[in-house]
Design a protein around this motif. Structure first.
Motif, PDB file in Angstrom:
ATOM      1  N   UNK A  72      94.916  40.691  40.653  1.00 60.29           N
ATOM      2  CA  UNK A  72      95.819  39.395  40.873  1.00 60.29           C
ATOM      3  C   UNK A  72      96.150  38.902  39.445  1.00 60.29           C
ATOM      4  N   UNK A  73      97.117  37.933  39.995  1.00 56.62           N
ATOM      5  CA  UNK A  73      98.078  37.599  38.883  1.00 56.62           C
ATOM      6  C   UNK A  73      98.748  36.290  39.532  1.00 56.62           C
ATOM      7  N   UNK A  74      98.570  35.504  38.564  1.00 59.09           N
ATOM      8  CA  UNK A  74      99.231  33.622  38.705  1.00 59.09           C
ATOM      9  C   UNK A  74     100.894  33.595  38.096  1.00 59.09           C
ATOM     10  N   UNK A  75     101.415  33.430  38.571  1.00 59.77           N
ATOM     11  CA  UNK A  75     103.151  32.783  38.216  1.00 59.77           C
ATOM     12  C   UNK A  75     103.223  31.331  38.283  1.00 59.77           C
ATOM     13  N   UNK A  76     104.408  31.651  37.531  1.00 59.63           N
ATOM     14  CA  UNK A  76     105.206  30.130  37.099  1.00 59.63           C
ATOM     15  C   UNK A  76     107.142  31.484  37.375  1.00 59.63           C
ATOM     16  N   UNK A  77     107.078  30.486  38.706  1.00 63.21           N
ATOM     17  CA  UNK A  77     109.297  30.943  38.698  1.00 63.21           C
ATOM     18  C   UNK A  77     109.870  29.923  39.136  1.00 63.21           C
ATOM     19  N   UNK A  78     111.301  29.743  38.941  1.00 61.54           N
ATOM     20  CA  UNK A  78     111.687  28.991  38.601  1.00 61.54           C
ATOM     21  C   UNK A  78     111.882  27.722  40.126  1.00 61.54           C
ATOM     22  N   UNK A  79     112.429  26.856  39.318  1.00 58.62           N
ATOM     23  CA  UNK A  79     112.641  25.245  40.264  1.00 58.62           C
ATOM     24  C   UNK A  79     110.641  25.113  40.825  1.00 58.62           C
ATOM     25  N   UNK A  80     109.691  25.581  39.211  1.00 61.32           N
ATOM     26  CA  UNK A  80     108.796  24.871  39.414  1.00 61.32           C
ATOM     27  C   UNK A  80     107.449  25.697  40.549  1.00 61.32           C
ATOM     28  N   UNK A  81     108.011  26.565  41.022  1.00 60.02           N
ATOM     29  CA  UNK A  81     107.345  27.944  42.110  1.00 60.02           C
ATOM     30  C   UNK A  81     105.603  27.693  41.092  1.00 60.02           C
ATOM     31  N   UNK A  82     105.419  27.643  42.362  1.00 56.40           N
ATOM     32  CA  UNK A  82     103.941  28.739  41.718  1.00 56.40           C
ATOM     33  C   UNK A  82     103.672  29.818  41.939  1.00 56.40           C
ATOM     34  N   UNK A  83     103.275  31.321  42.268  1.00 59.29           N
ATOM     35  CA  UNK A  83     103.225  32.207  42.444  1.00 59.29           C
ATOM     36  C   UNK A  83     101.366  33.396  42.569  1.00 59.29           C
ATOM     37  N   UNK A  84     101.513  33.361  43.622  1.00 62.40           N
ATOM     38  CA  UNK A  84      99.961  33.689  43.530  1.00 62.40           C
ATOM     39  C   UNK A  84     100.070  35.730  44.370  1.00 62.40           C
ATOM     40  N   UNK A  85      99.929  36.414  43.837  1.00 60.58           N
ATOM     41  CA  UNK A  85      99.676  37.782  44.103  1.00 60.58           C
ATOM     42  C   UNK A  85      98.846  38.491  43.965  1.00 60.58           C
ATOM     43  N   UNK A  86      98.301  39.058  45.157  1.00 56.32           N
ATOM     44  CA  UNK A  86      97.248  39.888  45.131  1.00 56.32           C
ATOM     45  C   UNK A  86      96.849  40.728  45.727  1.00 56.32           C
ATOM     46  N   UNK A  87      96.124  41.982  45.014  1.00 49.71           N
ATOM     47  CA  UNK A  87      96.145  43.643  45.227  1.00 49.71           C
ATOM     48  C   UNK A  87      95.227  44.208  45.444  1.00 49.71           C
ATOM     49  N   UNK A  88      94.612  44.513  46.276  1.00 47.34           N
ATOM     50  CA  UNK A  88      92.878  45.284  47.330  1.00 47.34           C
ATOM     51  C   UNK A  88      92.885  46.084  47.795  1.00 47.34           C
ATOM     52  N   UNK A  89      92.299  47.164  47.198  1.00 46.81           N
ATOM     53  CA  UNK A  89      92.400  48.300  47.328  1.00 46.81           C
ATOM     54  C   UNK A  89      91.502  48.696  47.994  1.00 46.81           C
ATOM     55  N   UNK A  90      90.891  49.034  49.693  1.00 47.49           N
ATOM     56  CA  UNK A  90      89.679  48.964  50.029  1.00 47.49           C
ATOM     57  C   UNK A  90      89.657  50.806  50.441  1.00 47.49           C
ATOM     58  N   UNK A  91      88.398  51.242  49.772  1.00 47.14           N
ATOM     59  CA  UNK A  91      88.887  53.259  50.270  1.00 47.14           C
ATOM     60  C   UNK A  91      88.304  53.186  51.312  1.00 47.14           C
ATOM     61  N   UNK A  92      88.400  54.416  51.592  1.00 45.53           N
ATOM     62  CA  UNK A  92      88.267  54.640  53.071  1.00 45.53           C
ATOM     63  C   UNK A  92      88.090  56.525  53.034  1.00 45.53           C
ATOM     64  N   UNK A  93      87.036  56.827  52.673  1.00 44.00           N
ATOM     65  CA  UNK A  93      87.541  58.688  52.553  1.00 44.00           C
ATOM     66  C   UNK A  93      88.360  58.414  51.503  1.00 44.00           C
ATOM     67  N   UNK A  94      88.610  59.467  52.235  1.00 44.79           N
ATOM     68  CA  UNK A  94      90.127  60.033  51.122  1.00 44.79           C
ATOM     69  C   UNK A  94      91.247  59.426  51.283  1.00 44.79           C
ATOM     70  N   UNK A  95      91.226  58.184  51.914  1.00 51.56           N
ATOM     71  CA  UNK A  95      92.722  57.232  51.917  1.00 51.56           C
ATOM     72  C   UNK A  95      92.173  55.795  51.399  1.00 51.56           C
ATOM     73  N   UNK A  96      93.127  55.205  50.907  1.00 43.14           N
ATOM     74  CA  UNK A  96      92.836  54.047  50.684  1.00 43.14           C
ATOM     75  C   UNK A  96      93.609  52.781  51.445  1.00 43.14           C
ATOM     76  N   UNK A  97      93.284  52.324  51.596  1.00 37.94           N
ATOM     77  CA  UNK A  97      93.243  50.736  52.373  1.00 37.94           C
ATOM     78  C   UNK A  97      94.143  49.869  51.197  1.00 37.94           C
ATOM     79  N   UNK A  98      95.628  49.107  51.300  1.00 42.04           N
ATOM     80  CA  UNK A  98      95.927  48.639  50.158  1.00 42.04           C
ATOM     81  C   UNK A  98      96.720  47.434  50.586  1.00 42.04           C
ATOM     82  N   UNK A  99      95.749  46.288  50.738  1.00 40.80           N
ATOM     83  CA  UNK A  99      96.568  44.975  51.487  1.00 40.80           C
ATOM     84  C   UNK A  99      97.170  44.112  49.895  1.00 40.80           C
TER      85      UNK A  99
END
Length: 142
Positions: A78-105
């Protein structure tokens, strides 16, 4: 505030998805909002690490100053950021293993006075970008 979420099952291990997700030189190959990292990605991936990213949101260029806020190898980034015009941003990547696959959110949050003026359009644009990013990420690791 505007919140967006995208999720996809990718036919690759969490380790393989994680390696692609944290390959800063290849970010532009899958991230639909990424333009470049002016100083490169974080030198060391650790909570508190900072880096800058040039992005394009809703067709407009934006520079975001990011800080890694959460980190669990091959599980959460997860990353938090400051963008233009005072916008605060949060981006979170979650990986959930599922056998040989992965659910990415991917979860995103945008806060700030400017967001309230265009929340609907921002949500639509960000949702489309996240879904396309997941599609491209899956193509790189499958």
């Amino acid at each position: 505030m505007a919140e967006v979420t995208a999720e996809s099952r990718i036919e690759a291990s969490a380790a393989k998805v994680w390696a692609q997700l944290t390959d800063w030189a290849a970010y532009g190959e899958w991230s639909m909002t990424h333009t470049n990292f002016p100083g490169g990605g974080p030198e060391t991936l650790a909570v508190g690490a900072t880096f800058a990213e040039n992005m394009k949101m809703m067709g407009f260029p934006a520079e975001v100053a990011w800080t890694v806020s959460e980190l669990e190898d091959e599980r959460l980034f997860a990353i938090t950021g400051k963008g233009p015009m005072g916008v605060a941003i949060l981006t979170r990547y979650t990986l959930i293993p599922d056998g040989a696959a992965t659910t990415v959110r991917i979860d995103g949050e945008f806060n700030g006075a400017a967001v309230s003026l265009m929340a609907g359009k921002l949500k639509d644009s960000a949702s489309a970008a996240l879904n396309e990013s997941l599609r491209k990420l899956a193509g790189l690791v499958a």
